[in-house]
Design a protein around this motif. Structure first.
Motif, PDB file in Angstrom:
ATOM      1  N   ASP A  15       0.835  -1.196   0.000  1.00  0.00           N
ATOM      2  CA  ASP A  15       0.000   0.000   0.000  1.00  0.00           C
ATOM      3  C   ASP A  15       0.875   1.253   0.000  1.00  0.00           C
ATOM      4  N   HIS A 276     -18.570  -3.020  11.443  1.00  0.00           N
ATOM      5  CA  HIS A 276     -17.151  -2.807  11.171  1.00  0.00           C
ATOM      6  C   HIS A 276     -16.299  -3.786  11.971  1.00  0.00           C
ATOM      7  N   ARG A 280     -13.780  -6.741  10.529  1.00  0.00           N
ATOM      8  CA  ARG A 280     -12.376  -6.818  10.923  1.00  0.00           C
ATOM      9  C   ARG A 280     -12.047  -8.182  11.537  1.00  0.00           C
ATOM     10  N   SER A 285     -14.619  -8.642   3.469  1.00  0.00           N
ATOM     11  CA  SER A 285     -14.280  -7.383   2.817  1.00  0.00           C
ATOM     12  C   SER A 285     -15.497  -6.699   2.207  1.00  0.00           C
ATOM     13  N   GLU A 307     -10.665   2.233   6.612  1.00  0.00           N
ATOM     14  CA  GLU A 307      -9.244   2.063   6.930  1.00  0.00           C
ATOM     15  C   GLU A 307      -8.998   2.275   8.418  1.00  0.00           C
ATOM     16  N   GLN A 308      -9.657   3.268   8.985  1.00  0.00           N
ATOM     17  CA  GLN A 308      -9.528   3.515  10.424  1.00  0.00           C
ATOM     18  C   GLN A 308      -9.989   2.309  11.225  1.00  0.00           C
ATOM     19  N   GLU A 309     -11.051   1.653  10.744  1.00  0.00           N
ATOM     20  CA  GLU A 309     -11.599   0.482  11.443  1.00  0.00           C
ATOM     21  C   GLU A 309     -10.918  -0.822  11.015  1.00  0.00           C
ATOM     22  N   LYS A 310      -9.899  -0.702  10.132  1.00  0.00           N
ATOM     23  CA  LYS A 310      -9.139  -1.861   9.642  1.00  0.00           C
ATOM     24  C   LYS A 310     -10.036  -2.888   8.946  1.00  0.00           C
ATOM     25  N   THR A 312     -11.041  -4.510   5.447  1.00  0.00           N
ATOM     26  CA  THR A 312     -10.535  -4.705   4.099  1.00  0.00           C
ATOM     27  C   THR A 312     -11.581  -4.249   3.082  1.00  0.00           C
ATOM     28  N   SER A 361      -7.638  -8.563  -1.687  1.00  0.00           N
ATOM     29  CA  SER A 361      -8.981  -8.725  -1.123  1.00  0.00           C
ATOM     30  C   SER A 361      -9.617 -10.024  -1.589  1.00  0.00           C
TER      31      SER A 361
END
Length: 446
Positions: A15, A276, A280, A285, A307-310, A312, A361
């Motif tokens: 990334d 969320h 995770r 995803s 992304e904050q919550e991880k 995918t 993914s």
């Protein structure tokens, strides 16, 4: 069979938002060497050609070669539905989509549309897609037959749908299980084909059918699971009324064992914090479909929040709710959605998502999405001068990021000069690749 391709080359290792310049390799004058459909070498063109001067080369100098684009959510029976005016999700399904999908009971029609659909993907530089068929097993049979004939890495599944749809599109819990099982046995891992268990969404499946979907995932643990979630607020409310004991929309699927690293849930616009967390925890995803979400007025997915919550996530076209087969156009709209959410999407991150990110993914990064040695040789050749406006903008761009951003914002199918699947050219906009290869072979090249 060995063949080399000369152009600017770009592919990702990780990334770029995390690893910066270490996340990718960019070669201004690169050489991609393919042998028997796999990546054999990648490097500076002058260096590799000095070591192997007899390599047959197709010269795409002035263009950019990237790994084949990957689409993680698309409906092949909805090609005709694209650009249908004036509805939100549930009415759009009833008024446009379901009547169109009825036609796929005819195997001949399904075969015709499968060929058209694949040609459109290739014309837009897409070499792998996660694909919905219809409720008819014949639709998936037709798709896999066409895809296998092209040697493409594709994933597809028969829709499971036994309520809240027209009778002519409904199966039963048992028939959907038996049809899906037969398709898995025939097509999963046949050549480059893979299968996805495909309940359309919770609204159109009874608990009994969702249990059968879970049974298929348990019996065949390396198949995929694809469905929809939280695309539209009315849809979310309808699901809650059908499954009043569930904690939320995702919990409906969770109760039947449908979550996991190979489970892809399209849209996810209106997810809750608890959902969320379950995404995770299970490695499931979300497939981000910006053109569809805008066209149907569904909402703006906040990928910065994911992304904050991880969680995918990947990026997809969702034709025919989406408005284009082009992943470049889709990334254009993704940028705008992110802008409205107060987040600027970097062009390097965009192309990472559409290649290696989407491959990850789908748990396929060991096969596609980059030019790692031994990977399957799916790639697209991008034309920086495909339109007068693109040519002008590129002439004013001085950095790689600027050039890529112009390609994303201004690019579409016209920007795809050629598309290759397992080293074979499946789309050649101008006929150059075929003519050049014939010339090389006539001169005695391999």
């Amino acid at each position: 069979m060995i063949q080399a391709y000369r152009a600017a080359l770009l592919h990702f290792h990780s990334d770029p938002d995390v690893d910066g310049e270490n996340a990718y390799t960019f070669l201004e004058d690169g050489l991609l060497v393919i042998e028997n459909g796999l990546v054999k070498a990648l490097g500076d063109a002058s260096t590799l050609l000095a070591a192997s001067p007899d390599l047959p080369v197709i010269d795409y100098s002035g263009h950019l070669i990237i790994p084949g684009l990957i689409d993680t959510h698309i409906h092949f029976p909805q090609v005709e539905v694209i650009a249908s005016h004036g509805e939100q999700l549930l009415d759009w399904l009833n008024n446009y989509t379901f009547p169109t999908e009825r036609k796929f009971a005819d195997p001949g029609y399904a075969a015709e549309m499968a060929t058209f659909f694949l040609d459109e993907l290739f014309r837009n530089g897409t070499t792998t897609a996660l694909v919905f068929g219809t409720v008819h097993a014949a639709s998936v049979e037709a798709f896999f037959t066409a895809s296998h004939g092209k040697n493409a890495r594709m994933i597809c599944g028969k829709v499971m749908m036994d309520r809240n749809a027209p009778d002519f599109l409904c199966d039963t819990a048992e028939s959907s299980y038996q049809d899906s099982k037969a398709l898995i046995e025939k097509w999963h891992h046949t050549g480059r084909q893979l299968y996805a268990v495909t309940p359309r969404f919770a609204i159109t499946s009874t608990p009994e059918q969702l249990a059968k979907a879970g049974q298929l995932c348990e019996e065949y643990p390396d198949v995929y699971l694809q469905t929809h979630i939280s695309e539209n607020k009315d849809e979310v409310a309808f699901v809650q009324s059908l499954f009043p004991e569930s904690k939320d929309y995702l919990d409906v699927y969770d109760q039947f064992g449908l979550l996991g690293p190979r489970s892809v849930f399209a849209h996810g616009v209106h997810l809750t914090p608890r959902e969320h967390a379950r995404f995770r925890e299970t490695g499931s995803s979300v497939s981000f479909c910006p053109t569809s979400n805008l066209f149907l007025g569904s909402g703006l997915l906040d990928i910065a929040k994911l992304e904050q919550e991880k969680v995918t996530y990947s990026v997809a076209t969702d034709v025919g709710g989406g408005t284009s087969f082009s992943m470049l156009h889709t990334l254009n709209e993704a940028y705008k959605v992110c802008q409205l959410n107060g987040h600027a999407l970097c062009p390097l991150k965009s192309l990472y998502l559409a290649t290696l990110g989407n491959a990850k993914s789908l748990q396929l990064e060991d096969k596609i999405g980059s030019f790692n040695l031994g990977n399957e040789a799916d790639f697209a050749v991008l034309d920086f001068n495909c339109t007068p406006l693109m040519r002008l903008k590129q002439s004013k761009s001085t950095t790689l990021k600027e050039k890529l951003f112009s390609m994303i914002i201004l690019g579409d199918d016209r920007a795809i000069k050629a598309t290759y699947v397992a080293g074979d050219c499946v789309h050649d906009r101008d006929g150059d690749a075929k003519n050049t290869k014939n010339k090389i072979q006539a001169q005695g090249g391999q």
